[in-house]
Write a protein that holds these residues in place. Structure first.
Motif, PDB file in Angstrom:
ATOM      1  N   ALA A  23       0.833  -1.209   0.000  1.00  0.00           N
ATOM      2  CA  ALA A  23       0.000   0.000   0.000  1.00  0.00           C
ATOM      3  C   ALA A  23       0.867   1.258   0.000  1.00  0.00           C
ATOM      4  N   ALA A  24       1.962   1.219   0.753  1.00  0.00           N
ATOM      5  CA  ALA A  24       2.845   2.386   0.841  1.00  0.00           C
ATOM      6  C   ALA A  24       3.551   2.676  -0.478  1.00  0.00           C
ATOM      7  N   SER A  25       3.683   1.664  -1.321  1.00  0.00           N
ATOM      8  CA  SER A  25       4.325   1.875  -2.623  1.00  0.00           C
ATOM      9  C   SER A  25       3.505   2.808  -3.509  1.00  0.00           C
ATOM     10  N   ARG A  26       2.261   3.033  -3.131  1.00  0.00           N
ATOM     11  CA  ARG A  26       1.390   3.943  -3.883  1.00  0.00           C
ATOM     12  C   ARG A  26       1.215   5.289  -3.183  1.00  0.00           C
ATOM     13  N   ASP A  27       2.125   5.600  -2.256  1.00  0.00           N
ATOM     14  CA  ASP A  27       2.044   6.879  -1.537  1.00  0.00           C
ATOM     15  C   ASP A  27       2.097   8.080  -2.472  1.00  0.00           C
ATOM     16  N   ASP A  28       2.936   7.996  -3.504  1.00  0.00           N
ATOM     17  CA  ASP A  28       3.062   9.141  -4.411  1.00  0.00           C
ATOM     18  C   ASP A  28       1.734   9.449  -5.091  1.00  0.00           C
ATOM     19  N   GLN A  29       1.030   8.371  -5.517  1.00  0.00           N
ATOM     20  CA  GLN A  29      -0.269   8.583  -6.161  1.00  0.00           C
ATOM     21  C   GLN A  29      -1.284   9.160  -5.167  1.00  0.00           C
ATOM     22  N   ALA A  30      -1.247   8.645  -3.933  1.00  0.00           N
ATOM     23  CA  ALA A  30      -2.182   9.139  -2.924  1.00  0.00           C
ATOM     24  C   ALA A  30      -1.907  10.601  -2.602  1.00  0.00           C
ATOM     25  N   GLU A  31      -0.617  10.948  -2.498  1.00  0.00           N
ATOM     26  CA  GLU A  31      -0.281  12.336  -2.195  1.00  0.00           C
ATOM     27  C   GLU A  31      -0.686  13.259  -3.333  1.00  0.00           C
ATOM     28  N   ALA A  32      -0.494  12.804  -4.574  1.00  0.00           N
ATOM     29  CA  ALA A  32      -0.894  13.620  -5.720  1.00  0.00           C
ATOM     30  C   ALA A  32      -2.408  13.804  -5.750  1.00  0.00           C
ATOM     31  N   ARG A  33      -3.138  12.734  -5.447  1.00  0.00           N
ATOM     32  CA  ARG A  33      -4.601  12.799  -5.455  1.00  0.00           C
ATOM     33  C   ARG A  33      -5.109  13.732  -4.358  1.00  0.00           C
ATOM     34  N   LEU A  34      -4.562  13.595  -3.157  1.00  0.00           N
ATOM     35  CA  LEU A  34      -4.992  14.443  -2.057  1.00  0.00           C
ATOM     36  C   LEU A  34      -4.522  15.879  -2.251  1.00  0.00           C
ATOM     37  N   GLY A  35      -3.305  16.014  -2.800  1.00  0.00           N
ATOM     38  CA  GLY A  35      -2.748  17.342  -2.980  1.00  0.00           C
ATOM     39  C   GLY A  35      -3.513  18.185  -3.972  1.00  0.00           C
ATOM     40  N   SER A  36      -4.222  17.540  -4.882  1.00  0.00           N
ATOM     41  CA  SER A  36      -5.018  18.301  -5.848  1.00  0.00           C
ATOM     42  C   SER A  36      -6.225  18.949  -5.186  1.00  0.00           C
ATOM     43  N   ALA A  37      -6.593  18.407  -4.013  1.00  0.00           N
ATOM     44  CA  ALA A  37      -7.759  18.961  -3.313  1.00  0.00           C
ATOM     45  C   ALA A  37      -7.374  19.680  -2.027  1.00  0.00           C
ATOM     46  N   LEU A  38      -6.179  19.356  -1.507  1.00  0.00           N
ATOM     47  CA  LEU A  38      -5.778  19.924  -0.225  1.00  0.00           C
ATOM     48  C   LEU A  38      -4.388  20.547  -0.337  1.00  0.00           C
ATOM     49  N   PRO A  39      -4.166  21.674   0.294  1.00  0.00           N
ATOM     50  CA  PRO A  39      -2.834  22.290   0.274  1.00  0.00           C
ATOM     51  C   PRO A  39      -1.934  21.686   1.352  1.00  0.00           C
ATOM     52  N   PHE A  40      -0.931  20.913   0.965  1.00  0.00           N
ATOM     53  CA  PHE A  40       0.013  20.364   1.927  1.00  0.00           C
ATOM     54  C   PHE A  40       1.105  21.405   2.160  1.00  0.00           C
ATOM     55  N   ASP A  41       0.872  22.254   3.133  1.00  0.00           N
ATOM     56  CA  ASP A  41       1.803  23.345   3.392  1.00  0.00           C
ATOM     57  C   ASP A  41       2.186  23.321   4.868  1.00  0.00           C
ATOM     58  N   ARG A  42       3.396  22.791   5.147  1.00  0.00           N
ATOM     59  CA  ARG A  42       3.830  22.657   6.538  1.00  0.00           C
ATOM     60  C   ARG A  42       4.064  24.010   7.187  1.00  0.00           C
ATOM     61  N   GLU A  43       4.229  25.050   6.368  1.00  0.00           N
ATOM     62  CA  GLU A  43       4.492  26.367   6.921  1.00  0.00           C
ATOM     63  C   GLU A  43       3.227  27.005   7.496  1.00  0.00           C
ATOM     64  N   THR A  44       2.057  26.653   6.944  1.00  0.00           N
ATOM     65  CA  THR A  44       0.820  27.299   7.381  1.00  0.00           C
ATOM     66  C   THR A  44      -0.127  26.359   8.114  1.00  0.00           C
ATOM     67  N   MET A  45       0.065  25.035   7.988  1.00  0.00           N
ATOM     68  CA  MET A  45      -0.829  24.070   8.614  1.00  0.00           C
ATOM     69  C   MET A  45      -0.245  23.592   9.940  1.00  0.00           C
ATOM     70  N   THR A  46      -1.109  23.347  10.907  1.00  0.00           N
ATOM     71  CA  THR A  46      -0.642  22.754  12.157  1.00  0.00           C
ATOM     72  C   THR A  46      -0.303  21.288  11.922  1.00  0.00           C
ATOM     73  N   ALA A  47       0.409  20.709  12.870  1.00  0.00           N
ATOM     74  CA  ALA A  47       0.752  19.297  12.757  1.00  0.00           C
ATOM     75  C   ALA A  47      -0.501  18.436  12.682  1.00  0.00           C
ATOM     76  N   GLN A  48      -1.519  18.780  13.466  1.00  0.00           N
ATOM     77  CA  GLN A  48      -2.767  18.010  13.448  1.00  0.00           C
ATOM     78  C   GLN A  48      -3.474  18.144  12.107  1.00  0.00           C
ATOM     79  N   GLU A  49      -3.534  19.358  11.560  1.00  0.00           N
ATOM     80  CA  GLU A  49      -4.168  19.564  10.262  1.00  0.00           C
ATOM     81  C   GLU A  49      -3.450  18.777   9.172  1.00  0.00           C
ATOM     82  N   LEU A  50      -2.141  18.774   9.231  1.00  0.00           N
ATOM     83  CA  LEU A  50      -1.378  18.041   8.225  1.00  0.00           C
ATOM     84  C   LEU A  50      -1.569  16.540   8.378  1.00  0.00           C
ATOM     85  N   ALA A  51      -1.578  16.058   9.616  1.00  0.00           N
ATOM     86  CA  ALA A  51      -1.790  14.630   9.864  1.00  0.00           C
ATOM     87  C   ALA A  51      -3.151  14.179   9.346  1.00  0.00           C
ATOM     88  N   ASP A  52      -4.164  14.998   9.561  1.00  0.00           N
ATOM     89  CA  ASP A  52      -5.509  14.641   9.098  1.00  0.00           C
ATOM     90  C   ASP A  52      -5.605  14.721   7.575  1.00  0.00           C
TER      91      ASP A  52
END
Length: 221
Positions: A23-52
């Motif tokens: 399942a982890a071998s598909r992390d890149d696809q999952a991150e791309a899919r989620l990233g198109s809908a969510l901003p993965f920005d460690r500078e502006t998101m809290t740790a909890q927001e990023l984890a969720d």
């Protein structure tokens, strides 16, 4: 012929690890899919927001890194292993398998995301290792603050900018000779942590172990 206990090879454990690594071998696809809908920005998101936001992404230790963790725990034989960052539990299973094969000890691990924590607990129960694992759900800087026992080995694999705060929180619990291991030395957010442990003035002798993205292994002086 002598039979040697090797929990990593136990069918329930090896099957769970194979499933999760696949399942982890598909992390890149999952991150791309989620990233198109969510901003993965460690500078502006809290740790909890990023984890969720990243709840579908495994972010595991590598297979070789997991085996190295197993070997370190077998060699050191710590009474208490502490892990910062469970995710779905790949690294936790390696640590717990070593504790089981040592015949004593326990793993205390931490996870912020509720869904990941629930899935990890199911995996720990399915593999039969739940009796040596305690999963603390929530902010590790809060849950680990209540720890009142020595840490025999510390593995840091949560958000990289929090690795140094977690280490500093637990430093009073680290006896001389304690090993501290951090994953992903190539990630820029781990820079302040690496500066800390690579300076012997801060009380560590540190070496980078070249597996995948690199593990930093530091000995408390």
């Amino acid at each position: 012929m002598t039979t040697h206990t090797h929990t990593l090879a136990e069918p329930r454990v090896s099957a769970a690890l194979a499933r999760m690594f696949d399942a982890a071998s598909r992390d890149d696809q999952a991150e791309a899919r989620l990233g198109s809908a969510l901003p993965f920005d460690r500078e502006t998101m809290t740790a909890q927001e990023l984890a969720d936001a990243a709840h579908e992404i495994y972010m595991p230790v590598s297979a070789d890194g997991g085996r190295l963790l197993y070997n370190l725990v077998r060699a050191v034989r710590p009474a208490t292993v502490v892990e910062f960052g469970t995710s779905y539990g790949i690294s936790t299973l390696h640590l717990a398998a070593a504790v089981r094969d040592n015949g004593s000890g326990r793993v205390i691990t931490t996870e912020m995301n509720r869904a990941k924590a629930a899935e990890a607990r199911r995996t720990f129960a399915t593999t039969g290792l739940d009796d040596v694992i305690s999963l603390l759900e929530g902010d590790a800087l809060e849950t680990l603050a209540e720890l009142d026992e020595p840490v025999g080995l510390l593995f840091l694999d949560g958000w990289k900018d929090l690795c140094l705060p977690v280490l500093r929180l637990l430093e009073p619990r680290l006896a001389p000779g304690t090993l501290v291991v951090a994953d992903d030395v190539d990630l820029p957010h781990l820079g302040t942590y690496l500066d800390h442990v690579r300076d012997t003035a801060h009380g560590y002798q540190s070496v980078t172990f070249p597996v995948e993205d690199g593990l930093e292994i530091s000995c408390r002086l």
